[in-house]
Design a protein around this motif. Structure first.
Motif, PDB file in Angstrom:
ATOM      1  N   ARG A 106      -6.712 -13.172   6.168  1.00 19.77           N
ATOM      2  CA  ARG A 106      -5.578 -13.111   5.251  1.00 19.77           C
ATOM      3  C   ARG A 106      -5.934 -13.845   3.973  1.00 19.77           C
ATOM      4  O   ARG A 106      -6.470 -14.939   4.026  1.00 19.77           O
ATOM      5  CB  ARG A 106      -4.359 -13.766   5.889  1.00 19.77           C
ATOM      6  CG  ARG A 106      -3.798 -12.959   7.010  1.00 19.77           C
ATOM      7  CD  ARG A 106      -2.686 -13.712   7.702  1.00 19.77           C
ATOM      8  NE  ARG A 106      -2.302 -13.025   8.915  1.00 19.77           N
ATOM      9  CZ  ARG A 106      -1.499 -11.966   8.926  1.00 19.77           C
ATOM     10  NH1 ARG A 106      -0.993 -11.498   7.803  1.00 19.77           N
ATOM     11  NH2 ARG A 106      -1.204 -11.364  10.051  1.00 19.77           N
ATOM     12  N   THR A 129       0.834  -1.212   0.000  1.00 22.07           N
ATOM     13  CA  THR A 129       0.000   0.000   0.000  1.00 22.07           C
ATOM     14  C   THR A 129       0.870   1.265   0.000  1.00 22.07           C
ATOM     15  O   THR A 129       0.518   2.257  -0.643  1.00 22.07           O
ATOM     16  CB  THR A 129      -0.973  -0.011   1.189  1.00 22.07           C
ATOM     17  OG1 THR A 129      -0.271  -0.399   2.369  1.00 22.07           O
ATOM     18  CG2 THR A 129      -2.127  -0.971   0.956  1.00 22.07           C
ATOM     19  N   ASP A 139      -7.481 -12.457  15.177  1.00 24.36           N
ATOM     20  CA  ASP A 139      -6.643 -12.325  13.994  1.00 24.36           C
ATOM     21  C   ASP A 139      -7.240 -11.314  13.017  1.00 24.36           C
ATOM     22  O   ASP A 139      -6.983 -11.340  11.841  1.00 24.36           O
ATOM     23  CB  ASP A 139      -6.433 -13.674  13.293  1.00 24.36           C
ATOM     24  CG  ASP A 139      -7.721 -14.366  12.960  1.00 24.36           C
ATOM     25  OD1 ASP A 139      -8.760 -13.909  13.461  1.00 24.36           O
ATOM     26  OD2 ASP A 139      -7.682 -15.348  12.211  1.00 24.36           O
ATOM     27  N   ARG A 189      -7.924  -7.410  11.569  1.00 22.44           N
ATOM     28  CA  ARG A 189      -7.191  -6.155  11.515  1.00 22.44           C
ATOM     29  C   ARG A 189      -7.700  -5.231  10.401  1.00 22.44           C
ATOM     30  O   ARG A 189      -6.928  -4.731   9.647  1.00 22.44           O
ATOM     31  CB  ARG A 189      -5.698  -6.466  11.290  1.00 22.44           C
ATOM     32  CG  ARG A 189      -4.783  -5.278  11.314  1.00 22.44           C
ATOM     33  CD  ARG A 189      -3.694  -5.458  10.315  1.00 22.44           C
ATOM     34  NE  ARG A 189      -4.238  -5.863   9.060  1.00 22.44           N
ATOM     35  CZ  ARG A 189      -4.648  -5.020   8.126  1.00 22.44           C
ATOM     36  NH1 ARG A 189      -4.563  -3.737   8.319  1.00 22.44           N
ATOM     37  NH2 ARG A 189      -5.152  -5.467   6.993  1.00 22.44           N
TER      38      ARG A 189
END
Ligand SMILES: Cc1cc2nc3c(=O)[nH]c(=O)nc-3n(C[C@H](O)[C@H](O)[C@H](O)COP(=O)(O)OP(=O)(O)OC[C@H]3O[C@@H](n4cnc5c(N)ncnc54)[C@H](O)[C@@H]3O)c2cc1C
Ligand code: FES
Length: 279
Positions: A230, A79, A275, A277
């Motif tokens: 993820r 990013t 987990d 985010r």
């Protein structure tokens, strides 16, 4: 069909839109029927040469010219490099992936609750509702840490003219609403809960909103959350996104709350937040 090879994506424009966040306009070279069939809540994989790929949700969906937009927060190497790209840069694109939000409520009162950058995945639903393409009455509560952390400034200014749109702040500027989005449910609905909830934001916010709505009598099958896990292949091959017995890249990222609780298989819902985010 497995989509392993990125297609050409042109970066048209980007501008600052929130703390460490930019609003990007892209154009897919030769959009396919699948691009045009994307729905709000689905995501795409953006490839940056030398930096790999990462998943992002559509803010506006691809049109027949392949134009679409995304709200992207600076997190790590990919990013950061994306923020430095000039207009006209050539990138890679795979998508659309996943299941989007359920859009076929019939004349329901629907509440959308967003936290931080979690407004981006709900933007398509809000846009559809304000364009009267959906048979629902939508109300929105949007929470941010403080004023500078709010995203989608241009869109919010438009939406506020068109539907009930409450903004809350952890640290409110003078005269604005202080506190969590949950503290403002009654302002919209009083004693009668909405018929359905769509929620995207920090996982503790989503789980608290879901539990609040359950306690107000809303069935778990009318509550939908967008979970961030993820992702690598985005096509059900690598297992990076596995949640319980589900691949989030294919079965998610939006999950019905009763299904989500089943997937946790006995773990309590808040334990699954570790987990997570999303900005
Ligand atoms: C379905 C989906 C939709 C998304 N939509 C958006 C969006 O619209 N806008 C946006 O700004 N971001 C979105 N994200 C998050 C975005 O994909 C990550 O911020 C991006 O991968 C960061 O890449 P990076 O190389 O810059 O940072 P990295 O170096 O990859 O990551 C920075 C830090 O964040 C951690 N991290 C990265 N991704 C995840 C994850 N999924 N779960 C837990 N930890 C993680 C890394 O371990 C590292 O510590 C989405 C993620 C998913 C799964
Ligand atoms: S990201 Fe590879 S299986 Fe889901």
């Amino acid at each position: 069909m497995i989509q392993a090879t990125p297609r050409t994506l042109h970066l048209l424009d980007h501008y600052a839109d929130g703390e460490d966040a930019r609003h990007f306009s892209f154009r897919i070279d030769f959009p396919l029927a699948g691009d045009l069939a994307a729905i709000p809540g689905q995501f795409f994989m953006l490839a940056l040469p030398g930096f790999g790929e990462a998943p992002f949700t559509y803010v506006s969906l691809p049109d027949k010219y392949g134009h679409f937009s995304a709200l992207i927060r600076r997190m790590g190497a990919l990013t950061a490099a994306l923020f430095e790209q000039p207009n006209g840069a050539v990138l890679g694109y795979r998508g659309p992936f996943g299941k989007g939000w359920p859009l076929f409520f019939s004349a329901h009162r629907v509440l959308a609750v967003a936290g931080g950058c979690g407004l981006a995945p709900l933007a398509g639903v809000i846009q559809e509702a304000t364009s009267h393409h959906l048979p629902l009455q939508l109300s929105v509560i949007y929470g941010a840490r403080h004023a500078a952390a709010q995203v989608l400034g241009r869109e919010r200014a438009r939406w506020q003219q068109m539907l009930p749109f409450i903004e809350t702040f952890d640290e409110a500027p003078a005269g604005r609403r202080q506190g969590s989005p949950l503290e403002h449910f009654d302002e919209l609905f009083g004693a009668t809960p909405p018929d359905a909830l769509l929620c995207c934001g920090p996982e503790p916010l989503m789980l608290a909103a879901a539990e609040d709505c359950l306690q107000r009598g809303m069935p778990a099958n009318k509550i939908w959350l967008s979970l961030e896990r993820r992702m690598h292949c985005a096509d059900g091959l690598c297992g990076h996104c596995y949640v319980g017995a589900s691949y989030a890249c294919q079965d998610g990222p939006t999950y019905r709350y009763d299904r989500y609780l089943q997937l946790l298989g006995g773990r309590s819902a808040p334990a699954a937040a570790q987990d997570y985010r999303f900005c």
